[in-house]
Design an enzyme around this catalytic site. Structure first.
Site, PDB file in Angstrom:
ATOM      1  CG  ASP A 132      -8.837   6.397 -11.063  1.00  9.64           C
ATOM      2  OD1 ASP A 132      -8.227   6.816 -10.060  1.00  9.64           O
ATOM      3  OD2 ASP A 132      -9.766   5.571 -11.002  1.00  9.64           O
ATOM      4  CD  GLU A 133      -6.269   3.077  -8.848  1.00  7.76           C
ATOM      5  OE1 GLU A 133      -5.126   3.251  -8.348  1.00  7.76           O
ATOM      6  OE2 GLU A 133      -7.223   2.637  -8.203  1.00  7.76           O
ATOM      7  NE  ARG A 177      -6.345  -2.349   0.926  1.00  6.65           N
ATOM      8  CZ  ARG A 177      -6.604  -1.206   0.327  1.00  6.65           C
ATOM      9  NH1 ARG A 177      -7.698  -1.050  -0.358  1.00  6.65           N
ATOM     10  NH2 ARG A 177      -5.771  -0.184   0.412  1.00  6.65           N
TER      11      ARG A 177
END
Length: 719
Positions: free
Chosen positions: A224-225, A603
């Site tokens: 992940d990431e 965001r």
């Protein structure tokens, strides 16, 4: 295993879009899942893990799944257990938790016992300071925290002491310091956080049998990431995965959200995936489930300017939504007022406070927004940081101001009399406290008396006398000049600014910036008394407990979060993109700043406001600003411009101007006035000057009295 395999329709495949399903079902081979913001990457990764088990490709203990946080690992485990029932695997975790298991099993190879201890930063510094004494390193010139930071960067880059060739720092002694530090940790049977991966790397590189054992054990690797991996993490993953040509590794990440270069992350790791793993597949997740169309189109337009990216284009089925609102203010104070009044309007219309966020580039920007929210009685929280007036350095500075204002403030006296350290220790303070109670007098009062006696050591008496003389001088400056000059003088002469300058830890520069911002805040008040009264009211209001709060944070801290309404403040060249980042890292720095803009915009789910101020008081100095170059990459059709002045873009060759809540695009006339080198001009704040250079709408002027400054030509008049 059998129960899972007999299910007709796996739950994890329901409601996936085509690209998500492709990333989940095709589990064999090397795959990079390029997951844009809000595209459901965590669901895809956990679904892929469940699919591997469902297809009976591997048992749970034959799969290694790596995350960056314990929270992400826990969430992934819970989701997989929900899909598959009992999931008996201990190989879902962070890089460090998984490597720690490997290190404990093989600790003897690196001369450690299996019960070794992982030490924290305080213990690290204690060990390092002992070594610095032995190696005769000047602790004032080369603070231990700064050296420790360098050692950590070596470990992030997978460098052992033998590989370090640092000639410029510590008089060329960094290799010796690093080696001695590692040897001492080994003697103590300890490791630090950076060692956990570095030592495992050494074991895997030097012990082929152990490497083959792990390579054989793990049939599938999920990451992940991936864009946030450093070099050590990257090398560890490659060693585990490159056992043969059929590499079953799937990395989920987003090159456009790689914003942690300053702490070791290398965006190049994700960019070279296809070269590292032959016959690999790249699957792009571009269906965004968070934001409306105008928000995504704006983010796409900005990030498309980066050269170092694999490329993707976020789309949505939510419709275009509301346009991006660009707000131009006269100064930072007006920006805070305008922003918070708009927040008040959102609250009145029913948007929950928890769905509203203010995102800034630098921590010092939060102060003006905090004060305005307090004035409007809007609860707020600072995420990833401390409220401005609760910061250690601000509380210390306020204690100094309280003692300047009132000699009898014993609490302020106790807090700062030996801060920074000036030889007035606990024994001296204890004597003062005893005398104070006996005589019914303030600590300051008895201090003035005791320095005339022989009750203290010469060093303590001289130090105490020195600081009392300084307080007397600061009070005189406060009375005869003003509270601003007195405060600036106090911060310098007390040694407090120098204290943070010399500490050079990760937070020291931010503390110094906060202290300068404090001086800026005081300019709104007539005297110290008025300011201290204001602080008392602010801190009392801060204690209101309310879960429904507006969030304030840096754009870095916002990654992974989402809000209905987002206010992006301070979009001015130099502040954002950061001049420091560009100076230190050039094009790479600018591209990381652009990725930060992409993160900030994405965001927002429904409403996105971007603001900039023509003038800003930064650390006590007024700055004349040019709007952020990132705004030039936003198409005018996506914008609702909230400004009566023309907003000019030289790059796109048009002006944006508000007309009845819409944006009119006005082609620039070639006959428009342009300044030429050598031309005389006038600025309302800086006066007369001569044009030194021109670059589109940017003009550099050598002012007769104010020095050389760069600004937009619209702020100038021909002389």
């Amino acid at each position: 295993m059998q129960d899972i395999a007999t299910k007709n329709t796996p739950d994890w495949l329901k409601d996936l879009n085509e690209q998500q399903k492709k990333a989940v079902v095709n589990v064999d081979g090397a795959c990079l899942i390029l997951a844009g913001a809000g595209t459901g990457k965590t669901r895809v990764l956990t679904s892929r893990l469940a699919q591997i088990i469902y297809q009976q490709k591997a048992n749970p203990f034959e799969i290694i799944c790596v995350t960056f946080t314990n929270k992400a690992a826990k969430e992934m485990r819970e989701r997989v257990e929900l899909y598959t029932g009992n999931f008996p695997s201990s190989w879902i975790g962070t890089f460090h938790s998984i490597c720690l298991k490997m290190l404990r099993k093989n600790s003897n190879i690196v001369n450690l016992k299996s019960d070794f201890i992982v030490i924290d930063e305080d213990d690290q510094l204690r060990v390092l300071k002992e070594i610095m004494v032995v190696l005769d390193i000047d602790k004032d010139r080369f603070p231990a925290k700064q050296i420790l930071k360098k050692i950590q960067s070596y470990k992030d880059d997978a460098l052992t002491p033998d590989m370090v060739n640092e000639k410029k720092y510590c008089g060329g002694k960094m290799q010796a310091i690093y080696r001695s530090y590692q040897n001492r940790l080994q003697q103590l049977n300890c490791v630090d956080f950076g060692d956990i991966i570095l030592l495992v790397l050494q074991i895997l590189k030097n012990e082929s049998d152990i490497l083959k054992e792990y390579q054989s054990r793990f049939k599938y690797i999920l990451v992940d990431e991936y864009q946030d991996t450093n070099i050590a993490q990257y090398q560890w993953l490659k060693l585990l995965s490159l056992k043969n040509e059929n590499v079953n590794i799937a990395c989920v990440g987003d090159d456009d959200q790689s914003i942690y270069g300053w702490r070791g992350a290398r965006v190049g790791n994700i960019l070279r995936f296809e070269k590292d793993f032959k016959d690999s597949t790249i699957i792009r997740l571009e269906q965004n489930y968070r934001s409306t169309g105008y928000i995504l189109k704006t983010a796409n337009g900005i990030i498309a300017q980066n050269q170092s990216r694999l490329g993707k284009n976020l789309i949505t089925t939510k419709g275009d939504g509301e346009k991006i609102k660009i707000n131009n203010y006269y100064d930072g104070k007006e920006e805070a007022t305008g922003t918070c009044l708009k927040i008040e309007q959102y609250l009145e219309k029913g948007t929950p406070a928890s769905e509203i966020a203010i995102l800034v580039r630098a921590g010092f920007q939060t102060r003006s927004f905090e004060e305005k929210l307090i004035n409007l009685n809007i609860p707020y929280r600072v995420i990833g940081g401390t409220r401005f007036y609760e910061r250690e350095e601000i509380r210390d500075a306020i204690a100094y101001l309280r003692l300047i204002h009132q000699k009898t403030d014993d609490l302020a006296f106790e807090r700062i009399i030996n801060k920074p350290a000036r030889g007035i220790g606990k024994a001296t303070l204890q004597k003062l406290q005893i005398l104070s109670r006996k005589q019914g007098e303030s600590l300051y009062g008895v201090a003035e008396k005791i320095i005339k006696t022989d009750e203290l050591s010469t060093k303590a008496k001289n130090s105490l006398n020195d600081i009392l003389v300084k307080f007397s001088d600061w009070r005189y400056i406060n009375e005869k000049e003003n509270h601003i000059t007195a405060t600036k003088t106090m911060l310098e002469q007390s040694g407090y600014i120098e204290h943070w300058n010399n500490s050079k830890d990760v937070k020291s520069q931010g503390r110094i910036e906060a202290l300068k911002e404090l001086v800026s805040a005081m300019e709104e008040f007539e005297n110290i008394a008025g300011f201290l009264e204001h602080i008392a009211l602010v801190t009392a209001t801060d204690k209101i407990d309310n879960n429904e709060m507006v969030s304030i944070m840096t754009m870095h801290a916002s990654k992974g979060l989402e809000f209905d309404a987002v206010f992006l403040a301070g979009w001015e060249d130099g502040l954002f993109p950061s001049e420091k980042s560009m100076d230190e890292s050039g094009i790479d720095g600018l591209e990381e700043e652009r990725r930060l803009a992409y993160v900030g915009i994405t965001r927002s789910k429904k409403y996105c406001h971007i603001s900039w101020a023509k003038n800003r008081l930064v650390h006590g100095n007024w700055q004349n600003n040019i709007y952020s170059r990132f705004l030039e990459n936003i198409s005018p059709e996506y914008i609702d411009l909230h400004d009566n002045n023309a907003f000019t873009s030289s790059r796109l060759d048009y002006k944006w101007q508000k007309t009845d809540n819409n944006v009119e695009v006005i082609k620039k006339d070639d006959s428009d006035d342009e300044f030429k080198v050598g031309q005389r001009c006038f600025h309302q704040k800086f006066g007369m000057g001569t044009v030194a250079s021109c670059d589109g709408q940017y003009v550099t002027v050598a002012f007769d009295k104010a020095g050389t400054k760069k600004m937009m030509s619209t702020f100038l008049e021909s002389a």
